[in-house]
Design a protein around this motif. Structure first.
Motif, PDB file in Angstrom:
ATOM      1  N   MET A   1     -47.688 -39.010 -57.330  1.00  0.00           N
ATOM      2  CA  MET A   1     -47.854 -39.973 -56.248  1.00  0.00           C
ATOM      3  C   MET A   1     -46.609 -40.856 -56.168  1.00  0.00           C
ATOM      4  N   GLU A   2     -46.105 -41.061 -54.953  1.00  0.00           N
ATOM      5  CA  GLU A   2     -44.937 -41.889 -54.753  1.00  0.00           C
ATOM      6  C   GLU A   2     -45.270 -43.369 -54.976  1.00  0.00           C
ATOM      7  N   ASN A   3     -44.244 -44.151 -55.337  1.00  0.00           N
ATOM      8  CA  ASN A   3     -44.440 -45.582 -55.577  1.00  0.00           C
ATOM      9  C   ASN A   3     -44.988 -46.288 -54.348  1.00  0.00           C
ATOM     10  N   ALA A   4     -44.503 -45.900 -53.153  1.00  0.00           N
ATOM     11  CA  ALA A   4     -44.965 -46.535 -51.921  1.00  0.00           C
ATOM     12  C   ALA A   4     -46.452 -46.293 -51.698  1.00  0.00           C
ATOM     13  N   GLU A   5     -46.911 -45.077 -52.014  1.00  0.00           N
ATOM     14  CA  GLU A   5     -48.330 -44.760 -51.859  1.00  0.00           C
ATOM     15  C   GLU A   5     -49.178 -45.584 -52.815  1.00  0.00           C
ATOM     16  N   LEU A   6     -48.722 -45.697 -54.056  1.00  0.00           N
ATOM     17  CA  LEU A   6     -49.463 -46.485 -55.040  1.00  0.00           C
ATOM     18  C   LEU A   6     -49.515 -47.949 -54.621  1.00  0.00           C
ATOM     19  N   ALA A   7     -48.410 -48.466 -54.076  1.00  0.00           N
ATOM     20  CA  ALA A   7     -48.379 -49.857 -53.613  1.00  0.00           C
ATOM     21  C   ALA A   7     -49.356 -50.077 -52.461  1.00  0.00           C
ATOM     22  N   GLU A   8     -49.433 -49.101 -51.545  1.00  0.00           N
ATOM     23  CA  GLU A   8     -50.371 -49.222 -50.429  1.00  0.00           C
ATOM     24  C   GLU A   8     -51.810 -49.225 -50.922  1.00  0.00           C
ATOM     25  N   LEU A   9     -52.103 -48.386 -51.901  1.00  0.00           N
ATOM     26  CA  LEU A   9     -53.458 -48.349 -52.448  1.00  0.00           C
ATOM     27  C   LEU A   9     -53.799 -49.656 -53.159  1.00  0.00           C
ATOM     28  N   ALA A  10     -52.816 -50.246 -53.834  1.00  0.00           N
ATOM     29  CA  ALA A  10     -53.041 -51.534 -54.504  1.00  0.00           C
ATOM     30  C   ALA A  10     -53.333 -52.621 -53.474  1.00  0.00           C
ATOM     31  N   VAL A  11     -52.609 -52.599 -52.365  1.00  0.00           N
ATOM     32  CA  VAL A  11     -52.855 -53.560 -51.290  1.00  0.00           C
ATOM     33  C   VAL A  11     -54.241 -53.329 -50.689  1.00  0.00           C
ATOM     34  N   PHE A  12     -54.579 -52.048 -50.450  1.00  0.00           N
ATOM     35  CA  PHE A  12     -55.903 -51.728 -49.916  1.00  0.00           C
ATOM     36  C   PHE A  12     -57.006 -52.286 -50.823  1.00  0.00           C
ATOM     37  N   ALA A  13     -56.856 -52.099 -52.148  1.00  0.00           N
ATOM     38  CA  ALA A  13     -57.880 -52.557 -53.098  1.00  0.00           C
ATOM     39  C   ALA A  13     -58.044 -54.068 -53.034  1.00  0.00           C
ATOM     40  N   LEU A  14     -56.949 -54.802 -52.838  1.00  0.00           N
ATOM     41  CA  LEU A  14     -57.028 -56.260 -52.741  1.00  0.00           C
ATOM     42  C   LEU A  14     -57.757 -56.692 -51.469  1.00  0.00           C
ATOM     43  N   VAL A  15     -57.393 -56.076 -50.335  1.00  0.00           N
ATOM     44  CA  VAL A  15     -58.045 -56.433 -49.075  1.00  0.00           C
ATOM     45  C   VAL A  15     -59.533 -56.080 -49.146  1.00  0.00           C
ATOM     46  N   ALA A  16     -59.853 -54.923 -49.744  1.00  0.00           N
ATOM     47  CA  ALA A  16     -61.252 -54.509 -49.871  1.00  0.00           C
ATOM     48  C   ALA A  16     -62.026 -55.445 -50.788  1.00  0.00           C
ATOM     49  N   LYS A  17     -61.372 -55.946 -51.813  1.00  0.00           N
ATOM     50  CA  LYS A  17     -62.021 -56.858 -52.754  1.00  0.00           C
ATOM     51  C   LYS A  17     -62.394 -58.167 -52.082  1.00  0.00           C
ATOM     52  N   TYR A  18     -61.446 -58.744 -51.324  1.00  0.00           N
ATOM     53  CA  TYR A  18     -61.680 -60.050 -50.715  1.00  0.00           C
ATOM     54  C   TYR A  18     -62.188 -59.980 -49.290  1.00  0.00           C
ATOM     55  N   LEU A  19     -62.053 -58.785 -48.647  1.00  0.00           N
ATOM     56  CA  LEU A  19     -62.351 -58.634 -47.217  1.00  0.00           C
ATOM     57  C   LEU A  19     -61.600 -59.713 -46.433  1.00  0.00           C
ATOM     58  N   SER A  20     -60.348 -59.883 -46.823  1.00  0.00           N
ATOM     59  CA  SER A  20     -59.499 -60.899 -46.192  1.00  0.00           C
ATOM     60  C   SER A  20     -58.038 -60.509 -46.364  1.00  0.00           C
ATOM     61  N   PHE A  21     -57.330 -60.338 -45.251  1.00  0.00           N
ATOM     62  CA  PHE A  21     -55.906 -60.037 -45.323  1.00  0.00           C
ATOM     63  C   PHE A  21     -55.133 -61.246 -45.848  1.00  0.00           C
ATOM     64  N   ARG A  22     -55.561 -62.430 -45.452  1.00  0.00           N
ATOM     65  CA  ARG A  22     -54.850 -63.640 -45.865  1.00  0.00           C
ATOM     66  C   ARG A  22     -54.990 -63.869 -47.365  1.00  0.00           C
ATOM     67  N   GLN A  23     -56.204 -63.684 -47.899  1.00  0.00           N
ATOM     68  CA  GLN A  23     -56.400 -63.902 -49.334  1.00  0.00           C
ATOM     69  C   GLN A  23     -55.664 -62.851 -50.150  1.00  0.00           C
ATOM     70  N   ALA A  24     -55.656 -61.616 -49.659  1.00  0.00           N
ATOM     71  CA  ALA A  24     -54.912 -60.554 -50.332  1.00  0.00           C
ATOM     72  C   ALA A  24     -53.422 -60.869 -50.332  1.00  0.00           C
ATOM     73  N   ALA A  25     -52.931 -61.405 -49.210  1.00  0.00           N
ATOM     74  CA  ALA A  25     -51.517 -61.757 -49.107  1.00  0.00           C
ATOM     75  C   ALA A  25     -51.158 -62.851 -50.105  1.00  0.00           C
ATOM     76  N   THR A  26     -52.058 -63.835 -50.267  1.00  0.00           N
ATOM     77  CA  THR A  26     -51.810 -64.927 -51.210  1.00  0.00           C
ATOM     78  C   THR A  26     -51.707 -64.406 -52.631  1.00  0.00           C
ATOM     79  N   GLU A  27     -52.634 -63.527 -53.020  1.00  0.00           N
ATOM     80  CA  GLU A  27     -52.598 -62.996 -54.382  1.00  0.00           C
ATOM     81  C   GLU A  27     -51.404 -62.072 -54.589  1.00  0.00           C
ATOM     82  N   ARG A  28     -51.036 -61.366 -53.546  1.00  0.00           N
ATOM     83  CA  ARG A  28     -49.938 -60.411 -53.648  1.00  0.00           C
ATOM     84  C   ARG A  28     -48.572 -61.110 -53.571  1.00  0.00           C
ATOM     85  N   GLY A  29     -48.582 -62.351 -53.062  1.00  0.00           N
ATOM     86  CA  GLY A  29     -47.325 -63.052 -52.879  1.00  0.00           C
ATOM     87  C   GLY A  29     -46.527 -62.493 -51.717  1.00  0.00           C
ATOM     88  N   ALA A  30     -47.243 -62.053 -50.675  1.00  0.00           N
ATOM     89  CA  ALA A  30     -46.601 -61.464 -49.497  1.00  0.00           C
ATOM     90  C   ALA A  30     -47.157 -62.141 -48.251  1.00  0.00           C
TER      91      ALA A  30
END
Length: 294
Positions: free
Chosen positions: A1-30
Motif C-alpha cells: 500500500m502506498e503512503n498516500a493511500e495509508l494517509a487517506e485511510l487514517a484521515v477517513f478513520a478520524l472523520v468516521a470516529k468524530y463524524l466531523s471534518f473540523r474535529q478530524a482536522a484539529t486532531e490531524r493538525g490540518a
C-alpha cells in the motif's frame, strides 16, 4: 500500500470516529479543506461514497460503516504497537487521553495535572470531562475515571480516592423562616435544585442511615446538569442542593451555604482510574497512574 493511500485511510478513520471534518482536522493538525480533499480522493479511488454530507451533519454510508469496522481494530493495533515502543522510553512522550466525570474533575485532576506535566515535559495530556458514560476503548481514550460500581469487569482499576461524600446544602436566606429537613422525607416540603444527567434522566437524591437506604425524588422549579450551577443556585437562595462535599466546600467556608441531613448523607465507595488490560503500557500511561496515586 502506498503512503498516500495509508494517509487517506487514517484521515477517513478520524472523520468516521468524530463524524466531523473540523474535529478530524484539529486532531490531524490540518485544514478542514485538506481533510475534505483527502476524503474525496479516497472515495474517487475506491469508487464508492463513504460519507453522507450536509451543511449540518456528517454520517457514514453503508460502505463507510463497513470500511470503518474493518479499519478500527487495525489502527488500534498500530497505536498499541507504538505504545509498546513508548514503554522503552526513560521519559514519557506523546499524548495521554483521559475521560473523567465533569462533576468531579476539578477535585481529582488539579494536583495530578501539575505533577504529571512538570515532571514530564515531553508529555501531552488531553482531558475530556463529561458525565456521559463512554466506552474508553471505542472512543480512543488511554484511561478513564469512574466510581467503582460503574466499572467494567474487563478493565484494570486503580483506586485514587477512597471517599467521596455527598452533602445537602442551602443558603442562610433560604432557611429563614423554614425548619431545616430532619429526615430525607422532609425534603418533599422543600424546594430543591434537581440534577439531570446528559441522557435527561433526573438524579434521585439517595440517603443511608442505620441500614436504611432512602431514595428521594425531589421537586423544584430549577433543573441543571452541573454541580457547579447547583451549588451557585443554592448559594443564591433558590433551593436546597445535593452535591459533592468538595464542590460545596468554598461556599461552606465563607458561610454562603449551610449543611443539613449530615447524618443521612452517603459516602461513595471510592474513585478509580481504569484502563484496558494490556500486556504493555505506554510510559505516558504509567506516569499518569503514578501521578494519580500520588
Amino acid at each position: 500500500m502506498e503512503n498516500a493511500e495509508l494517509a487517506e485511510l487514517a484521515v477517513f478513520a478520524l472523520v468516521a470516529k468524530y463524524l466531523s471534518f473540523r474535529q478530524a482536522a484539529t486532531e490531524r493538525g490540518a485544514s478542514a479543506s485538506a481533510i475534505s480533499h483527502s476524503i474525496r480522493s479516497l472515495e474517487t479511488r475506491v469508487g464508492v461514497r463513504l460519507f453522507h454530507r450536509t451543511t449540518r451533519s456528517v454520517s457514514l454510508t453503508e460502505a463507510g460503516e463497513m470500511l470503518f469496522a474493518r479499519l478500527r481494530p487495525a489502527f488500534s493495533d498500530m497505536r498499541a504497537a507504538v505504545d509498546e515502543l513508548n514503554s522503552f522510553r526513560a521519559t514519557p512522550f506523546g499524548t495521554v487521553r483521559i475521560n473523567v466525570p465533569n462533576s468531579i474533575a476539578p477535585f481529582v485532576l488539579g494536583d495530578a495535572m501539575e505533577l504529571l506535566l512538570k515532571r514530564n515535559p515531553g508529555l501531552k495530556l488531553e482531558i475530556v470531562a463529561t458525565d456521559t458514560l463512554v466506552d474508553i476503548v471505542e472512543q480512543g481514550f488511554d484511561a478513564g475515571i469512574r466510581f467503582g460500581e460503574r466499572l467494567s469487569q474487563d478493565m484494570i482499576a486503580v483506586r485514587i480516592k477512597s471517599k467521596f461524600r455527598f452533602t445537602v446544602v442551602g443558603s442562610p436566606s433560604y432557611f429563614e423562616g423554614k425548619q431545616p429537613p430532619l429526615t430525607p422525607h422532609d425534603l418533599h416540603s422543600h424546594t430543591c435544585i434537581r440534577y439531570a444527567f446528559p441522557s435527561g434522566t433526573i438524579f434521585n437524591w439517595e440517603f443511608f442511615k442505620n441500614g436504611e437506604n432512602v431514595p428521594v425524588e425531589v421537586g423544584g422549579a430549577l433543573t441543571v446538569d452541573s454541580q457547579e450551577l447547583m451549588a451557585d443556585a443554592a448559594a443564591r437562595g433558590l433551593g436546597l442542593a445535593y452535591v459533592w462535599e468538595d464542590r460545596a466546600a468554598p461556599y461552606l467556608r465563607d458561610g454562603r451555604l449551610r449543611r443539613c441531613l449530615d447524618d443521612w448523607c452517603i459516602v461513595d465507595e471510592g474513585l478509580f482510574l481504569y484502563f484496558p488490560s494490556r500486556r504493555h503500557q505506554s510510559a505516558g500511561l504509567r506516569a499518569l497512574i503514578e501521578a494519580m496515586k500520588a
